[in-house]
Design a protein around this motif. Structure first.
Motif, PDB file in Angstrom:
ATOM      1  N   VAL A 138       0.439  -1.153  -0.313  1.00 14.64           N
ATOM      2  CA  VAL A 138       0.243   0.262   0.142  1.00 14.64           C
ATOM      3  C   VAL A 138       0.924   1.016  -0.169  1.00 14.64           C
ATOM      4  O   VAL A 138       2.021   0.898   0.079  1.00 14.64           O
ATOM      5  N   MET A 139       0.289   2.477  -0.104  1.00 15.90           N
ATOM      6  CA  MET A 139       0.845   3.145  -0.432  1.00 15.90           C
ATOM      7  C   MET A 139       1.447   3.713   0.606  1.00 15.90           C
ATOM      8  O   MET A 139       1.151   3.966   2.071  1.00 15.90           O
ATOM      9  N   GLY A 140       2.522   5.000   0.995  1.00 15.58           N
ATOM     10  CA  GLY A 140       3.345   5.628   2.224  1.00 15.58           C
ATOM     11  C   GLY A 140       4.771   5.303   1.935  1.00 15.58           C
ATOM     12  O   GLY A 140       5.220   4.010   2.456  1.00 15.58           O
ATOM     13  N   ARG A 141       4.996   6.248   1.045  1.00 17.64           N
ATOM     14  CA  ARG A 141       7.427   6.091   1.154  1.00 17.64           C
ATOM     15  C   ARG A 141       7.722   6.432   1.982  1.00 17.64           C
ATOM     16  O   ARG A 141       8.851   5.815   2.922  1.00 17.64           O
ATOM     17  N   HIS A 142       7.164   7.099   3.412  1.00 13.58           N
ATOM     18  CA  HIS A 142       7.199   7.566   4.556  1.00 13.58           C
ATOM     19  C   HIS A 142       7.161   7.566   5.702  1.00 13.58           C
ATOM     20  O   HIS A 142       7.527   7.240   7.083  1.00 13.58           O
ATOM     21  N   ALA A 143       5.689   6.398   5.314  1.00 15.56           N
ATOM     22  CA  ALA A 143       4.935   6.585   6.565  1.00 15.56           C
ATOM     23  C   ALA A 143       3.990   5.674   6.743  1.00 15.56           C
ATOM     24  O   ALA A 143       3.438   5.086   4.835  1.00 15.56           O
ATOM     25  N   LYS A 153       1.951  -4.423   3.133  1.00 21.39           N
ATOM     26  CA  LYS A 153       3.667  -3.865   3.710  1.00 21.39           C
ATOM     27  C   LYS A 153       3.012  -2.574   2.250  1.00 21.39           C
ATOM     28  O   LYS A 153       2.933  -2.618   1.910  1.00 21.39           O
ATOM     29  N   ALA A 154       3.818  -1.933   3.807  1.00 18.75           N
ATOM     30  CA  ALA A 154       3.468  -0.282   3.571  1.00 18.75           C
ATOM     31  C   ALA A 154       5.151   0.278   2.079  1.00 18.75           C
ATOM     32  O   ALA A 154       6.156  -0.491   2.253  1.00 18.75           O
ATOM     33  N   GLU A 155       4.773   0.824   0.839  1.00 17.56           N
ATOM     34  CA  GLU A 155       5.851   1.282   0.387  1.00 17.56           C
ATOM     35  C   GLU A 155       6.864   1.288   0.910  1.00 17.56           C
ATOM     36  O   GLU A 155       8.180   1.307  -0.084  1.00 17.56           O
ATOM     37  N   GLY A 156       7.212   2.256   1.844  1.00 16.11           N
ATOM     38  CA  GLY A 156       8.261   2.528   2.381  1.00 16.11           C
ATOM     39  C   GLY A 156       9.283   2.003   2.895  1.00 16.11           C
ATOM     40  O   GLY A 156      10.192   2.589   3.349  1.00 16.11           O
ATOM     41  N   VAL A 157       8.945   0.026   3.196  1.00 15.79           N
ATOM     42  CA  VAL A 157       9.575  -0.630   4.006  1.00 15.79           C
ATOM     43  C   VAL A 157      10.493  -1.142   3.000  1.00 15.79           C
ATOM     44  O   VAL A 157      10.653  -1.406   1.618  1.00 15.79           O
ATOM     45  N   PRO A 158      11.485  -1.000   2.789  1.00 17.14           N
ATOM     46  CA  PRO A 158      12.596  -1.345   2.289  1.00 17.14           C
ATOM     47  C   PRO A 158      12.498  -2.259   1.392  1.00 17.14           C
ATOM     48  O   PRO A 158      11.794  -3.571   2.433  1.00 17.14           O
ATOM     49  N   PRO A 203       7.507   1.682   7.330  1.00 17.05           N
ATOM     50  CA  PRO A 203       8.861   2.136   7.760  1.00 17.05           C
ATOM     51  C   PRO A 203       9.319   2.402   9.137  1.00 17.05           C
ATOM     52  O   PRO A 203      10.606   2.072   8.630  1.00 17.05           O
ATOM     53  N   GLU A 204       8.644   2.863   9.832  1.00 25.76           N
ATOM     54  CA  GLU A 204       8.882   3.101  11.353  1.00 25.76           C
ATOM     55  C   GLU A 204       9.465   2.104  11.905  1.00 25.76           C
ATOM     56  O   GLU A 204      10.298   2.373  13.581  1.00 25.76           O
ATOM     57  N   ARG A 205       9.175   0.971  12.062  1.00 27.46           N
ATOM     58  CA  ARG A 205       9.892  -0.498  12.806  1.00 27.46           C
ATOM     59  C   ARG A 205      10.181  -0.873  12.007  1.00 27.46           C
ATOM     60  O   ARG A 205       9.617  -1.846  11.170  1.00 27.46           O
ATOM     61  N   PRO A 206      11.492  -1.560  12.446  1.00 30.35           N
ATOM     62  CA  PRO A 206      11.904  -2.503  10.867  1.00 30.35           C
ATOM     63  C   PRO A 206      11.811  -3.966  11.258  1.00 30.35           C
ATOM     64  O   PRO A 206      11.467  -4.281  12.142  1.00 30.35           O
ATOM     65  N   TYR A 207      11.597  -4.460  10.553  1.00 24.49           N
ATOM     66  CA  TYR A 207      10.586  -5.969  11.306  1.00 24.49           C
ATOM     67  C   TYR A 207      11.962  -7.101  10.627  1.00 24.49           C
ATOM     68  O   TYR A 207      13.069  -6.395  10.102  1.00 24.49           O
TER      69      TYR A 207
END
Ligand code: ADP
Ligand code: F6P
Length: 325
Positions: free
Chosen positions: A172-177, A225-230, A196-200
């Motif tokens: 889903v979208m969310g490059r930084h959030a 998965k948020a878009e901002g997750v590597p 992205p705020e919490r590495p998995y």
């Protein structure tokens, strides 16, 4: 004494969001009701640099409250990052008799507004982005619509995922959030929600949870998965398939989340915020960002707003992990 506002400009900037039209409509109609003229500036700050604007009357905003996108168009404008661009924008306002500007957009757009404010053009920011990542506001226009669109899509995916005993990794979208991801994860019962705020940790947060629930009889899995997750959704699906043997698919929802008819919440919030922006200008209260705090419409000084920080509610992660099992 603050200068009297006779004409305001309104523009939408950055990524579009459902409900931006409702905000523009509210700005136009509130201003006109107070005898203030409105110019609609096209394509964000580009419109100021290229003098692309039109006079707005009551009917110019008819038939848009239910439409996604923005009738004023939006854009990113690199020139506006420069001092010359900002001075040109301020001069364009003066040349067109624009006494103040309402900017609907995200933090980047508010920085542009602050630059104009520093050059003597009073500005008001209205938070418009699906990502809900504007620090000063608990809510941003477009967020609710985007989440509901994502939930609808994931529900459809669940049907086919379940039929095939598969695992679906949905981005889903969310490059930084991770706000969209976290809510969508809870609302769709995702076995894992990655933000992205919490590495998995692949083992702990995904594989162990899948294997535990398999033992209790679960045969299909949704991972949000948020878009901002590597990493890409496809790589993650491949990895899960390789490690578990469960047939896995990746789906990137993408820009579908940015379109569509705004929900009631987005229409109403946008209407309240547009009204508030003009209310402030009319009273000579300048250079503010309109926001939601404790379900109320409030406003902050633009410098204060841009210095604020927002943190994700980590209890939501516990809610997701506890219930989606
Ligand atoms: P958002 O408003 O959604 O955060 P962007 O960060 O892409 O989106 O910003 C939108 C536009 O705002 C940029 O293309 C630019 O024109 C303007 N902008 C962004 N950052 C600044 C800045 N630091 N100073 C002036 N203008 C800016
Ligand atoms: O509107 C915010 C957002 O959707 C982000 O989540 C995303 O990374 C970005 O916009 C993409 O926007 P664009 O494709 O227009 O650059």
């Amino acid at each position: 004494m603050a200068k009297e506002i006779k004409t305001i400009g309104v523009l939408t900037s950055g990524g579009d969001a459902p409900g931006m039209n409702a905000a523009v409509r509210a700005v136009v109609r509130t201003a006109l009701s107070k005898g203030i003229k409105v110019k609609g500036i096209e394509r964000g700050y580009n419109g100021l640099l290229h003098n692309e604007m039109r006079d707005m009357d009551l009917r110019s905003v008819s038939e848009i409250i239910h439409r996604g996108g923005t009738v004023l168009y939006t854009a990113r404008c690199l020139e506006f990052l420069t001092k010359e661009g900002q001075e040109q924008g301020a001069q364009c306002c003066r040349d067109n008799g624009i006494d103040a500007l309402v900017v609907v957009g995200g933090d980047g757009s508010f920085k542009g507004a602050r630059a104009l404010a520093n050059l003597g053009i009073p500005c008001i920011g209205i938070p418009g982005t699906i990502d809900n990542d504007i620090a000063c506001s608990e809510y941003t226009i477009g967020y609710d619509t985007a989440m509901n669109t994502a939930v609808e899509m994931v529900d459809k995916l669940r049907d086919t995922t379940q039929s095939h005993d598969r695992c679906s990794v949905v981005e889903v979208m969310g490059r930084h959030a991770g706000y969209i991801a976290l809510n969508v994860g809870i609302a769709t019962g995702a076995i894992a929600t990655l933000i992205p705020e919490r590495p998995y940790d692949l083992e702990r947060d995904i594989l162990d949870r899948m294997s535990f629930t398999q033992k209790t009889g679960k045969k299909h899995f949704i991972i949000v998965k948020a878009e901002g997750v590597p990493g890409t959704a496809q790589d993650l699906a491949n990895e899960i398939q390789a490690r578990t043997g469960i047939d896995s698919r990746a789906t990137v929802l993408g820009h579908v989340q940015r379109g569509g008819a705004p929900t009631l919440r987005d229409r109403v919030t946008a209407s309240q915020m547009g009204y508030q922006a003009v209310y402030l200008l009319e009273r000579g209260i300048f250079n503010r960002v309109v926001a939601v705090s404790a379900d109320q419409i409030v406003d902050y000084d633009i410098n204060v707003a841009l210095a604020m920080h927002k943190t994700i509610d980590t209890k939501m992660i516990d809610v997701a992990n506890t219930i989606s099992i």
